[in-house]
Write an enzyme that holds these catalytic residues in place. Structure first.
Site, PDB file in Angstrom:
ATOM      1  N   TYR A   1      51.564  30.093  33.782  1.00  0.00           N
ATOM      2  CA  TYR A   1      50.390  29.971  33.108  1.00  0.00           C
ATOM      3  C   TYR A   1      50.425  29.451  31.773  1.00  0.00           C
ATOM      4  O   TYR A   1      49.499  29.266  30.942  1.00  0.00           O
ATOM      5  CB  TYR A   1      49.549  31.297  33.137  1.00  0.00           C
ATOM      6  CG  TYR A   1      49.113  31.584  34.464  1.00  0.00           C
ATOM      7  CD1 TYR A   1      48.150  30.749  34.981  1.00  0.00           C
ATOM      8  CD2 TYR A   1      49.760  32.256  35.491  1.00  0.00           C
ATOM      9  CE1 TYR A   1      47.514  31.081  36.355  1.00  0.00           C
ATOM     10  CE2 TYR A   1      49.492  32.411  36.703  1.00  0.00           C
ATOM     11  CZ  TYR A   1      48.414  31.763  36.990  1.00  0.00           C
ATOM     12  OH  TYR A   1      48.060  32.012  38.354  1.00  0.00           O
TER      13      TYR A   1
ATOM     14  N   PHE B   1      43.631  43.650  37.902  1.00  0.00           N
ATOM     15  CA  PHE B   1      42.849  43.040  38.589  1.00  0.00           C
ATOM     16  C   PHE B   1      43.223  41.752  39.148  1.00  0.00           C
ATOM     17  O   PHE B   1      44.353  41.272  38.777  1.00  0.00           O
ATOM     18  CB  PHE B   1      41.692  42.691  37.641  1.00  0.00           C
ATOM     19  CG  PHE B   1      42.115  41.974  36.050  1.00  0.00           C
ATOM     20  CD1 PHE B   1      42.090  40.659  36.304  1.00  0.00           C
ATOM     21  CD2 PHE B   1      42.149  42.785  35.068  1.00  0.00           C
ATOM     22  CE1 PHE B   1      42.256  40.165  35.141  1.00  0.00           C
ATOM     23  CE2 PHE B   1      42.511  42.169  33.867  1.00  0.00           C
ATOM     24  CZ  PHE B   1      42.819  40.823  33.824  1.00  0.00           C
TER      25      PHE B   1
END
Length: 411
Positions: A126, A411
Site C-alpha cells: 500500500y 476492520f
C-alpha cells in the site's frame, strides 16, 4: 488483457462479491445464501463497495465505510475505513489492484474524508498508493500463575455479564476510551453487532469459552470491560489454563489496573495473552517481579493515507510548537507545499509558495500523522530531504506524541 472497469457493484452482484472475497482470503469459493445475506448486511452501502470487472466478470474488490478517527489532541477526522480489498488469483499482476485503489481513493476524497486507513496483509503493497505505517501493535503476555501485584486490592468491583448486557453497556465505555486514544475509531451498530457476535458470521460455531466482564467504580458506574476466552490443559493432573484476552478497555487508569488485577487472579490461569495491544503498554511495574510481563509479536498494524494534507494536519495538535514549510510529494493527487503552524492547543496548515524546510512523500507523512513514528528511520532510508538544517528534527519533535497511537478496532 481486456480493459479493467471499476464501479460500485449492484445488489445482484453481491454473490460474486462474496465469492471473490472468500476465494482471495482463502476461505473457499463456495457461497451460501447465509454468506450473501451477511455480506449484504455488513456493508450495506453499495456505493462504497467497488468491484473490478474484466470482460464483465468480477475479479477484484475494495470496500470502505466512514468512521471518525481520533487524532492527537483529542479531535476527530472523517476517515475511510478500507476493507475487503482482494484480487482473484486468476487475475493477479494485471493492474487490477492499482485501478481499484486509485478509484477508491478518488471516491473517498470526493466524499470529504480527510484520511483513509487499512490493515495491510503485506508490507510492500500500500505504500505504492500513498499509505504509510502509522500504528503498530503487540501482544502483552503475563505469567499469571506467578504474578504478584505490588498492590493487589481492587478499587472497584468486577461483574460477569451476558451478551445482551454487554452489548448494551460496552459502547459507552468504548467511547470514553476512544476519545482519549489517537488511532481509535468510532464503532457503529453494525460493527458492534458483528464484533460482539450478536450477529454471528455464517457457519461459525458460537464461542464455547467466551466470558464478558465489566468493572464498576465505587459508585457503581461501569467504566471498564474485558472479553476473554480460555484453553484448558491438564499437566501431571493439574489444570493449566491459558487466557486469551480479546479486548480490555477502560475509561480511566484505576479501572484499567483493576481489570488486570482481576484477570491475573482467576483460578488455574497460568498465562494471559492479550493481543493487538498498544506498543507502549507496559504493566511490568504493577508487579513485584516485572519479568512476569512481556511483549511479543510487535508488528505493523494500521496504515494511513492522507487525502487532504492541509485539512488533516490542521485537525491534530502538536507536542511542541511547530512552524515549518513542508513540500509533500503525492503521485495521485499532486504535489503541494504547505506552511504548518501548530502547538498543543491549535493548528493551521495552508498552501504556500515559501521555500520548503522539509520535503517528503505523502506516505511518510501518513506514517507520522498519528504521532507514533519517528522521522529518523525515513531519513536513513533516503525518503526525507532536509532543506533547512535542523528542520527535520523540529518536525519530528512536534509531530510525535508521548503515548503511542492504538487502533482498538480491526476492520
Amino acid at each position: 488483457m481486456s480493459d479493467i472497469e471499476v464501479r460500485p457493484i449492484k445488489d445482484a452482484e453481491i454473490p460474486d462479491w462474496a465469492r471473490c472475497t472468500r476465494t482471495a482470503f482463502h476461505a473457499g469459493s463456495d457461497v451460501t445464501e447465509e454468506h450473501v445475506a451477511f455480506a449484504r448486511w455488513i456493508m450495506n452501502d453499495l456505493s462504497r463497495r467497488l468491484g473490478a470487472f474484466v470482460d464483465g466478470s468480477l475479479c477484484g474488490t475494495a470496500g470502505s465505510f466512514v468512521e471518525q478517527l481520533t487524532v492527537p489532541g483529542g479531535g476527530t477526522v472523517p476517515m475511510a475505513a478500507v476493507t475487503q480489498v482482494t484480487v482473484l488469483p486468476t487475475h493477479r499482476r494485471r493492474g487490477v489492484l492499482r485501478e481499484l485503489m486509485h478509484n477508491q481513493l478518488r471516491d473517498v476524497r470526493a466524499r470529504g474524508e480527510l484520511v483513509a486507513m487499512l490493515i495491510a496483509a503485506e508490507w510492500p503493497i500500500y505504500g505504492r498508493f500513498g499509505y504509510g505505517l502509522a500504528i503498530e501493535a503487540a501482544n502483552t503476555i503475563v505469567d499469571a500463575g506467578t504474578a504478584e501485584f505490588r498492590d493487589p486490592t481492587l478499587r472497584g468491583s468486577i461483574e460477569i455479564v451476558d451478551l445482551a448486557t454487554f452489548r448494551k453497556v460496552a459502547p459507552a465505555v468504548f467511547d470514553s476510551h476512544r476519545v482519549q486514544s489517537p488511532g481509535a475509531i468510532t464503532r457503529g451498530d453494525i460493527m458492534w453487532d458483528s464484533l460482539t457476535g450478536v450477529v454471528p458470521r455464517p457457519h461459525e460455531d458460537p464461542p464455547k469459552t467466551r466470558v464478558r466482564v465489566v468493572r464498576r467504580d465505587p459508585a457503581g458506574d461501569i467504566d471498564g470491560y474485558a472479553v476473554y476466552e480460555t484453553q484448558e490443559e491438564w499437566v501431571h493432573n493439574r489444570p493449566q489454563v491459558k487466557l486469551m484476552l480479546l479486548e480490555a478497555l477502560a475509561a480511566n487508569d484505576e479501572s484499567y489496573v483493576d481489570l488486570w488485577r482481576f484477570l491475573c487472579s482467576i483460578d488455574w490461569v497460568t498465562e494471559i495473552s492479550a493481543r493487538v495491544r498498544a506498543v507502549d503498554e507496559d504493566i511490568r511495574h504493577l508487579f513485584v517481579n516485572g519479568r512476569v510481563a512481556r511483549q511479543s509479536d510487535r508488528s505493523d498494524h494500521m496504515w494511513v493515507r492522507l487525502l487532504d494534507v492541509p485539512g488533516a494536519l490542521a485537525a491534530r495538535r502538536y507536542e511542541s510548537p511547530v512552524s515549518i514549510v513542508l513540500d509533500v510529494r503525492d503521485d495521485l493527487f499532486g504535489d503541494g507545499r504547505y506552511r504548518l503552524e501548530g502547538d498543543a492547543s491549535n493548528a493551521s496548515c495552508e498552501p504556500t509558495d515559501a521555500p520548503a524546510d522539509v520535503a517528503l512523500g505523502v506516505d511518510v507523512l501518513g506514517g507520522l500523522y498519528l504521532g507514533g513514528g519517528s522521522l529518523h528511520p525515513y531519513e536513513l532510508a533516503g525518503r526525507v530531504d532536509e532543506l533547512v538544517p535542523g528542520a527535520a528534527a523540529r518536525l519530528d519533535r512536534s509531530i510525535r506524541t508521548a503515548r503511542a497511537p492504538w487502533a482498538t478496532t480491526n476492520f
